[in-house]
Design an enzyme around this catalytic site. Structure first.
Site, PDB file in Angstrom:
ATOM      1  N   ASN A  10       2.762 -14.654  -7.062  1.00  0.00           N
ATOM      2  CA  ASN A  10       2.193 -13.834  -5.995  1.00  0.00           C
ATOM      3  C   ASN A  10       2.501 -14.548  -4.686  1.00  0.00           C
ATOM      4  OD1 ASN A  10       0.656 -12.424  -4.204  1.00  0.00           O
ATOM      5  ND2 ASN A  10      -1.279 -12.657  -5.296  1.00  0.00           N
ATOM      6  N   ARG A  87       3.991 -10.014  -8.152  1.00  0.00           N
ATOM      7  CA  ARG A  87       3.101  -9.038  -7.528  1.00  0.00           C
ATOM      8  C   ARG A  87       3.766  -8.542  -6.246  1.00  0.00           C
ATOM      9  NH1 ARG A  87      -1.926  -9.955  -3.752  1.00  0.00           N
ATOM     10  NH2 ARG A  87      -2.661  -7.835  -3.680  1.00  0.00           N
ATOM     11  N   HIS A 176      -5.005  -2.707  -4.814  1.00  0.00           N
ATOM     12  CA  HIS A 176      -5.784  -3.304  -5.918  1.00  0.00           C
ATOM     13  C   HIS A 176      -5.581  -2.532  -7.218  1.00  0.00           C
ATOM     14  CE1 HIS A 176      -8.987  -4.903  -2.858  1.00  0.00           C
ATOM     15  NE2 HIS A 176      -8.079  -5.837  -3.120  1.00  0.00           N
ATOM     16  N   ARG A 237     -12.298  -7.483   7.136  1.00  0.00           N
ATOM     17  CA  ARG A 237     -11.835  -6.146   7.544  1.00  0.00           C
ATOM     18  C   ARG A 237     -13.029  -5.219   7.709  1.00  0.00           C
ATOM     19  NH1 ARG A 237      -7.982  -5.778   2.687  1.00  0.00           N
ATOM     20  NH2 ARG A 237      -6.533  -7.474   3.129  1.00  0.00           N
ATOM     21  N   GLU A 381      -5.647 -10.083 -12.779  1.00  0.00           N
ATOM     22  CA  GLU A 381      -4.411  -9.424 -12.333  1.00  0.00           C
ATOM     23  C   GLU A 381      -3.181 -10.128 -12.889  1.00  0.00           C
ATOM     24  OE1 GLU A 381      -5.166  -7.758  -8.001  1.00  0.00           O
ATOM     25  OE2 GLU A 381      -6.478  -9.435  -8.431  1.00  0.00           O
TER      26      GLU A 381
END
Ligand code: AMP
Length: 395
Positions: A10, A87, A176, A237, A381
């Site tokens: 990733n 990813r 996601h 965020r 993940e």
């Protein structure tokens, strides 16, 4: 055939997270992080069979950091590495599932870069470095957006002029996806339900947060949109704000687009509301000491999360369960309890002792008897990316 090993990568603009996933071992034999790449303080840290180690690599770039990791990977894999899974954040409308990396798919990922100008070019750095270092290994890209390509048009379109979608790809994509897919599948498995005939609400709550409606193994709606800024409150965020906020701030404060972007993405959310931290653990501690900003941040986070889950329920015919995952979802009994308290109309209520003990990697049901199922399912993940990579290698 011996159990196979997949290296999962990733890659960020100045970091590489990696894990060696064995298809039969629940723990990763090797995992680590190379960070501050390109700077004098670049370093790589890793864990191999529980032992931690690190190496300072001044000015290392992605390729030289990966080259340092390579012998570690080969040792941990006993010389048996079967493939690499990457990813990739944005697959646009082109990628509806994972794909083998070749010249064509690389060009398509490059073409998607305008949709994710911060993420996709960084992901590509890792892919290009890994292809140079491992030219003979099959490599696969797994996209955060791909799972959401099953959203019906009424869920993925914005009410904007049609040409913005047709000519410029302005629509909701969602992110996601790898996590929403992994935990909804696991929840069906744990509950003894057929995944292809089941309906779930998912709350992925980490530094980034999103909700998802999963019906019959497909994403039918999700809270993130064109970018990962839309939706619920996150670490830094804002999530949803009035779309006129940009022009309001520009007009009244003279702020540039860059400044507004930075405020909404990096200075808002839990951090902005609390004035203290983007980290939920710190906020829970501060709330317990009576900190008003931390208390407010937690209240807004839970209320807006509940509102988003209620909105997602429009995509379901019935509810098999609500799933909490991600660092906050897997560990914070407080956030789960406060969120579910807003969702009584969905017949949701928690067994507070089950809620309190289902933390730190535990999975299972936490609902009160007679109420709809609520589950905690740790996400993984890396494992999902490794499984997708193996599926494509076999095909
Ligand atoms: P992730 O991005 O999935 O690693 O999640 C990071 C978030 O999980 C941060 O806000 C952490 O504070 C939060 N988190 C991790 N452990 C706990 C905990 N025990 N209680 C509350 N929040 C936690």
């Amino acid at each position: 055939m011996p159990a196979r090993n997949i290296l999962v990568i990733n890659c960020g603009s100045s970091s590489i997270k990696f894990a060696l996933v064995n298809e039969e071992q629940p723990q990763f034999a090797l995992s680590g992080l190379a960070e501050r790449l390109g700077s004098p303080d670049a370093q790589v840290q890793w864990q191999h069979n529980g032992n931690k180690d690190s190496l300072i690599l001044p000015h290392a770039d992605h390729r030289s950091a990966l080259a340092q990791v390579l012998p570690l990977v080969q040792t941990a894999a006993g010389g048996q590495l079967h493939g690499i899974g990457h990813r990739v954040v944005h697959g646009g409308e082109h990628f509806t599932s994972a794909c083998l990396l070749d010249a064509l798919s690389l060009a398509a990922i490059r073409a998607t870069a305008p949709l994710a100008p911060l993420h996709n070019p960084a992901n590509l750095l890792g892919i290009e470095a890994a292809i140079k270092l491992f030219p003979d290994l099959p490599q696969v890209a797994v996209f955060d957006t791909a799972f959401h390509q099953t959203l019906p048009e009424h869920a993925f379109r914005y009410a904007l002029p049609d040409a913005l979608y047709r000519e410029h790809g302005v629509r909701r994509y969602g992110f996601h996806g790898t996590s929403h897919r992994f935990v909804s599948q696991r929840a069906a498995e744990i509950s003894g339900l057929d995944y292809q005939h089941s309906s779930w609400l998912v709350a992925h709550l980490g530094n980034g947060c999103s909700t998802c409606a999963v019906v019959d193994g497909q994403s039918r709606d999700t809270s993130m949109g064109l970018t990962p800024l839309e939706g619920v409150v996150m670490g830094t965020r804002s999530g949803d704000v009035d779309p006129n906020l940009h022009s309001h701030l520009a007009r009244t404060l003279g702020w540039s687009l860059e400044r507004i972007d930075a405020v909404l993405n990096k200075e808002s959310g839990l951090l902005g509301l609390s004035g203290l931290s983007n980290d939920m653990r710190s906020l829970e501690e501060a709330r317990a000491q009576g900190h008003p900003g931390a208390t407010l941040a937690i209240e807004v986070f839970c209320y807006r999360l509940a509102k988003s889950l209620a909105a997602m329920s429009c995509a379901l015919q019935h509810l098999d369960g609500l799933i909490f995952t991600g660092g906050i979802g897997e560990n914070s009994a407080l956030i789960r309890s406060k969120t579910v308290a807003h969702l009584r109309l969905l017949n949701l209520s928690l067994d507070e002792s089950a809620n309190a003990r289902t933390v730190r990697g535990a999975s299972g049901a936490i609902h009160a008897q007679g109420h709809s199922r609520v589950m905690v399912v740790p996400t993984n993940e890396e494992r999902q990316i490794a499984l997708d990579t193996l599926t494509l290698i076999e095909a």
